[in-house]
Design an enzyme around this catalytic site. Structure first.
Site, short mmCIF file in Angstrom:
data_model
loop_
_atom_site.label_atom_id
_atom_site.label_comp_id
_atom_site.label_asym_id
_atom_site.label_seq_id
_atom_site.Cartn_x
_atom_site.Cartn_y
_atom_site.Cartn_z
N GLU A 3 -0.48 4.90 -0.44
CA GLU A 3 -1.25 6.13 -0.65
C GLU A 3 -0.35 7.35 -0.51
OE1 GLU A 3 -4.54 6.11 2.03
OE2 GLU A 3 -5.75 4.81 0.74
N ASP A 20 -7.05 13.92 -24.96
CA ASP A 20 -7.16 12.53 -24.54
C ASP A 20 -6.54 11.66 -25.63
OD1 ASP A 20 -7.85 9.95 -23.89
OD2 ASP A 20 -9.90 10.44 -23.28
N TYR A 27 0.85 -1.20 0.00
CA TYR A 27 0.00 0.00 0.00
C TYR A 27 0.87 1.24 0.00
CZ TYR A 27 -5.03 0.06 0.09
OH TYR A 27 -6.33 0.06 -0.29
N THR A 31 -4.42 6.41 -21.64
CA THR A 31 -4.26 5.06 -21.12
C THR A 31 -2.84 4.62 -21.46
OG1 THR A 31 -5.02 4.09 -23.19
CG2 THR A 31 -6.69 4.45 -21.48
N ARG A 39 -2.63 -2.36 -18.35
CA ARG A 39 -3.87 -1.59 -18.24
C ARG A 39 -3.70 -0.55 -17.14
NH1 ARG A 39 -6.88 -4.29 -21.65
NH2 ARG A 39 -8.41 -2.61 -21.55
N LYS A 96 -2.95 0.83 -24.79
CA LYS A 96 -3.37 0.73 -26.20
C LYS A 96 -2.12 0.78 -27.08
CE LYS A 96 -7.87 2.42 -24.78
NZ LYS A 96 -8.94 3.42 -24.89
C1 LIG Z 1 -9.88 3.84 -24.00
C2 LIG Z 1 -10.20 5.27 -23.81
C3 LIG Z 1 -10.52 5.79 -22.54
C4 LIG Z 1 -10.83 4.95 -21.33
O1 LIG Z 1 -9.93 4.08 -20.92
P1 LIG Z 1 -10.34 2.86 -19.95
O2 LIG Z 1 -9.01 2.42 -19.52
O3 LIG Z 1 -11.10 1.90 -20.79
O4 LIG Z 1 -11.16 3.42 -18.84
C5 LIG Z 1 -10.69 7.16 -22.43
N1 LIG Z 1 -10.59 7.96 -23.50
C6 LIG Z 1 -10.33 7.49 -24.73
C7 LIG Z 1 -10.23 8.42 -25.86
C8 LIG Z 1 -10.14 6.12 -24.94
O5 LIG Z 1 -9.90 5.67 -26.16
#
Ligand SMILES: *Cc1c(COP(=O)(O)O)cnc(C)c1O
Length: 430
Positions: free
Chosen positions: A66, A210, A64, A236, A245, A239
């Site tokens: 925090e 994003d 942990y 994220t 993840r 991807k």
């Molecule tokens: C995949 C994605 C997210 C969310 O990610 P998670 O890990 O699935 O919560 C947010 N914004 C965009 C543009 C995404 O492609």
């Protein structure tokens, strides 16, 4: 040492799991085989390296922590602090930002932290509409972000499939949103961060880029960076960046405190240290010259695949792709997206059904499918293979329309044969 086959059963790789919980171990083994044998075209998925996989399965899980390095609420952080500092330093160096927070549990909580940092419930926020290619967390109605904030949404032009910047400016100046999100989940074209930044400046809004889908392309120099333009960058890590993840928030120094406070204690408790470690490994991998080659190969493969699909009469939203993603409108083929996606799955080709802009069909039964090249590129497929992939998709969609299960099974055999020659990272003990 000879390499074990890609479909090595889980029992060999996870002996403790196999002994303690054979039922679960069998499921993991089946998933490993599925990932090895199929052609995975979901653009938000990838194969992490064996190193990333190992880092995410370590005893860091047990701790942990925090707070932030040097400012924790629990003792015993001698190593954890260094792990997080390493991840932060690598994120800052890779993307060229002042500040990085590597603690968000995933992309959606990362975006929620941005709301917490810069807006109050009920404030107006702006993002791309979900059916146009935006993300739920950009203020869409069914999301907490659309229920707790007042989401106003922009889209793409029906004739070009590209962002309508005149409409974005008009909406931003009328609504003066606290936040403007750019980026999305089904955008096949380069994002013009500078154009969004100019509009955000005029409207007095915080610009959030994003880059969840394209972070790896940006890191590898295959897509322009939002760093000079955006106030905050959300991404994220799982991807195109090819990490575990998880997620990160990147920002200029002026926003560092607000971001950190929003993630912890604002939204989360203890960070997932095993994930932080795996993010650090992925960032290290993404800083290598070979990752630049990877990012450019992802784009080259997507272009070649788009060309091969266009040559077979497929309708692609915006007419093609600049990045890793292709959005196909199957209306002219007379096969609904869901029927095509399920048939392709039976043919060993994993895609997702997706709305297309101005889709006349329902979101749960839309007109399109969304595909992408990050995973197949990680396995070593090149532009020379993309005609074959397009051919399989073409045959698969026609078989879906005709209800020809034999044709789908035949494709599945061909897919399995090719993919068997391209072992997946992380699935083999390399
Ligand atoms: C995949 C994605 C997210 C969310 O990610 P998670 O890990 O699935 O919560 C947010 N914004 C965009 C543009 C995404 O492609």
């Amino acid at each position: 040492m000879t390499q074990p086959p890609a479909h090595q059963p889980a029992a060999h790789q996870h002996p403790a799991l196999a002994a303690a919980d054979p039922e679960l171990a069998a499921l993991v083994g089946a998933e490993e085989r599925l990932q090895a044998d199929t052609l995975r075209l979901i653009p938000s998925e990838n194969y992490v390296s064996a190193a990333v996989l190992e880092a995410s399965g370590t005893v860091l899980q047990n701790k942990y922590s925090e707070g932030y390095p040097g400012r924790r609420y629990y003792e015993g952080q001698q190593n954890i602090d260094q792990v997080e500092r390493l991840a932060v330093a690598r994120a800052k160096a890779l993307f060229g930002t002042d500040h990085a927070n590597v603690q968000p549990y995933s992309g959606s909580p990362a975006n929620l932290a941005v709301y917490l940092a810069f807006a109050e419930p009920g404030d107006t926020v702006m993002g791309m509409a979900l059916p146009m290619g935006g993300h739920l967390t950009h203020g869409w109605g069914v999301s907490a972000t659309g229920r707790w904030f007042r989401g106003v949404q922009y889209g793409v032009r029906e004739d070009t499939g590209l962002v309508d910047f005149d409409a974005v400016r008009e909406l931003a100046l009328k609504e003066r949103p606290k936040l403007i999100f750019c980026g999305g989940t089904a955008l096949p074209r380069t994002i013009d961060f500078a154009a969004f930044a100019e509009i955000a400046r005029e409207a007095g809004s915080v610009l959030v880029a994003d880059i969840a889908h394209i972070a790896g392309l940006i890191a590898g120099g295959a897509h322009p960076s939002p760093v000079p333009h955006a106030d905050v960058i959300s991404t994220t890590t799982h991807k195109t960046l090819r990490g575990p993840r998880g997620a990160m928030l990147l920002a200029r120094e002026e926003h560092a405190k607000a971001i950190d406070k929003a993630v912890f204690p604002g939204l989360q408790g203890g960070p997932h240290n095993q994930t932080t470690a795996a993010i650090a490994v992925a960032l290290h991998e993404a800083a290598q010259p070979s990752f630049r080659d990877y990012a450019h190969a992802v784009v080259a493969n997507a272009r070649a695949l788009a060309d091969a699909l266009l040559a077979r009469g497929f309708d692609l939203v915006s007419g093609g792709t600049d990045n890793h993603l292709i959005l196909m409108d199957l209306t002219p083929k007379n096969v609904p997206g869901k029927i095509a996606a399920k048939a392709l799955d039976r043919a060993g080709i994993v895609v997702n059904y997706n709305t297309v802009p101005y889709d006349p069909r329902k979101p749960f039964d839309p007109s399109g499918i969304r595909i992408g090249t990050p995973s197949l590129t990680s396995r070593g497929l090149t532009t020379a293979h993309m005609d074959t992939v397009a051919e399989w998709i073409d045959r698969g969609v026609r078989a879906a329309g005709a209800g020809d299960e034999d044709a789908l099974l035949k494709i599945r055999g061909e897919v399995g044969e090719l993919m068997g020659a391209f072992p997946a990272p992380g699935l083999t003990a390399t």
